[in-house]
Scaffold this active site. Structure first.
Site, PDB file in Angstrom:
ATOM      1  N   ASN A  24       4.726  -4.898  -8.442  1.00 10.98           N
ATOM      2  CA  ASN A  24       6.110  -4.904  -7.976  1.00 10.98           C
ATOM      3  C   ASN A  24       6.718  -3.542  -8.304  1.00 10.98           C
ATOM      4  O   ASN A  24       6.141  -2.761  -9.064  1.00 10.98           O
ATOM      5  CB  ASN A  24       6.911  -6.068  -8.577  1.00 10.98           C
ATOM      6  CG  ASN A  24       6.997  -6.002 -10.081  1.00 10.98           C
ATOM      7  OD1 ASN A  24       7.453  -5.015 -10.648  1.00 10.98           O
ATOM      8  ND2 ASN A  24       6.560  -7.058 -10.751  1.00 10.98           N
ATOM      9  N   GLY A  32       0.615 -13.401  -9.882  1.00 11.43           N
ATOM     10  CA  GLY A  32      -0.490 -13.148  -8.958  1.00 11.43           C
ATOM     11  C   GLY A  32      -1.470 -12.115  -9.481  1.00 11.43           C
ATOM     12  O   GLY A  32      -1.833 -12.108 -10.659  1.00 11.43           O
ATOM     13  N   ASP A  34      -1.024  -8.962  -9.960  1.00 15.29           N
ATOM     14  CA  ASP A  34      -0.368  -8.106 -10.951  1.00 15.29           C
ATOM     15  C   ASP A  34      -0.480  -8.716 -12.350  1.00 15.29           C
ATOM     16  O   ASP A  34      -0.900  -8.049 -13.306  1.00 15.29           O
ATOM     17  CB  ASP A  34       1.099  -7.926 -10.553  1.00 15.29           C
ATOM     18  CG  ASP A  34       1.823  -6.817 -11.298  1.00 15.29           C
ATOM     19  OD1 ASP A  34       1.164  -5.950 -11.914  1.00 15.29           O
ATOM     20  OD2 ASP A  34       3.060  -6.805 -11.258  1.00 15.29           O
ATOM     21  N   GLY A 120      -0.126 -12.353  -0.629  1.00 15.55           N
ATOM     22  CA  GLY A 120       0.128 -13.510  -1.491  1.00 15.55           C
ATOM     23  C   GLY A 120       1.588 -13.897  -1.459  1.00 15.55           C
ATOM     24  O   GLY A 120       2.154 -14.197  -0.407  1.00 15.55           O
ATOM     25  N   ILE A 121       2.226 -13.822  -2.610  1.00 11.81           N
ATOM     26  CA  ILE A 121       3.616 -14.247  -2.756  1.00 11.81           C
ATOM     27  C   ILE A 121       4.568 -13.428  -1.872  1.00 11.81           C
ATOM     28  O   ILE A 121       5.631 -13.910  -1.492  1.00 11.81           O
ATOM     29  CB  ILE A 121       4.060 -14.201  -4.250  1.00 11.81           C
ATOM     30  CG1 ILE A 121       5.382 -14.940  -4.453  1.00 11.81           C
ATOM     31  CG2 ILE A 121       4.150 -12.774  -4.756  1.00 11.81           C
ATOM     32  CD1 ILE A 121       5.292 -16.421  -4.314  1.00 11.81           C
ATOM     33  N   TYR A 122       4.159 -12.207  -1.485  1.00 10.22           N
ATOM     34  CA  TYR A 122       5.018 -11.389  -0.628  1.00 10.22           C
ATOM     35  C   TYR A 122       4.965 -11.823   0.833  1.00 10.22           C
ATOM     36  O   TYR A 122       5.722 -11.332   1.658  1.00 10.22           O
ATOM     37  CB  TYR A 122       4.675  -9.911  -0.764  1.00 10.22           C
ATOM     38  CG  TYR A 122       5.273  -9.245  -1.992  1.00 10.22           C
ATOM     39  CD1 TYR A 122       5.940  -9.956  -2.978  1.00 10.22           C
ATOM     40  CD2 TYR A 122       5.176  -7.875  -2.153  1.00 10.22           C
ATOM     41  CE1 TYR A 122       6.491  -9.346  -4.080  1.00 10.22           C
ATOM     42  CE2 TYR A 122       5.723  -7.229  -3.271  1.00 10.22           C
ATOM     43  CZ  TYR A 122       6.374  -7.976  -4.217  1.00 10.22           C
ATOM     44  OH  TYR A 122       6.919  -7.348  -5.317  1.00 10.22           O
TER      45      TYR A 122
END
Length: 165
Positions: A24, A32, A34, A120-122
């Site tokens: 991020n 995730g 990261d 992923g989450i993005y």
């Protein structure tokens, strides 16, 4: 010429010179990929992030830190666009791959493992995330010989493998 390979597995276990972190913009760890990289690399990765990137990184940019306790010597952190939050400029996603390879070249790396950035989450649509990764990595001008895209899930791996060939 670089060889591109799709891999099913855990990116933190790849025996490469560089592991790419989908970070991020604050560069202080997260969830995730990261979070997994920061956990596996230990406190040295975060300490280096704080020292090298006191103000974080811009979306589409990349920078390196130590690999800490990872098998890789370095981590190249890149900030992907957050599709779910309205960042939908594909050139920023492409820039993540290009900038990561540029940083790897500056380090003299010969092997690198990428996650599928922003998928992923993005929330970047999987098909386009795969296309952006494969198209960019197969056409990049780089000294890196071994390029891997590592998928944690079997369905994502199958999409990558079908596209990589």
């Amino acid at each position: 010429m670089a060889t591109l390979t799709a891999v099913l597995g855990d990116i933190t276990e790849q025996q490469v010179d560089v592991i790419v972190n989908a970070a991020n913009s604050r560069m202080r760890g997260g969830g995730g990929v990261d979070g997994a990289i920061h956990r596996a690399g230990g406190p040295a990765v975060l300490a280096d992030c704080i020292a090298r990137f006191p103000h974080g990184l811009a979306t589409g940019d990349a920078g390196w830190t130590t690999g800490g306790e990872l098998p890789a010597r370095w981590v190249v952190h890149t900030v992907g666009p957050n599709f779910a939050a309205g960042e939908r400029d594909r050139s920023l996603l492409v820039s993540c791959y290009r900038r990561s390879l540029e940083v790897a070249d500056e380090l003299g790396a010969r092997s690198i493992a990428f996650p599928l950035i922003s998928a992923g989450i993005y929330g970047w649509p999987l098909g386009d995330a795969v296309d952006a990764a494969v198209d960019t990595l197969t056409t990049a001008d780089t000294e890196v010989a071994d390029i891997r895209v590592v998928a944690f899930s079997a369905p994502t791996f199958e999409r990558l493998r079908a596209r990589v060939g």
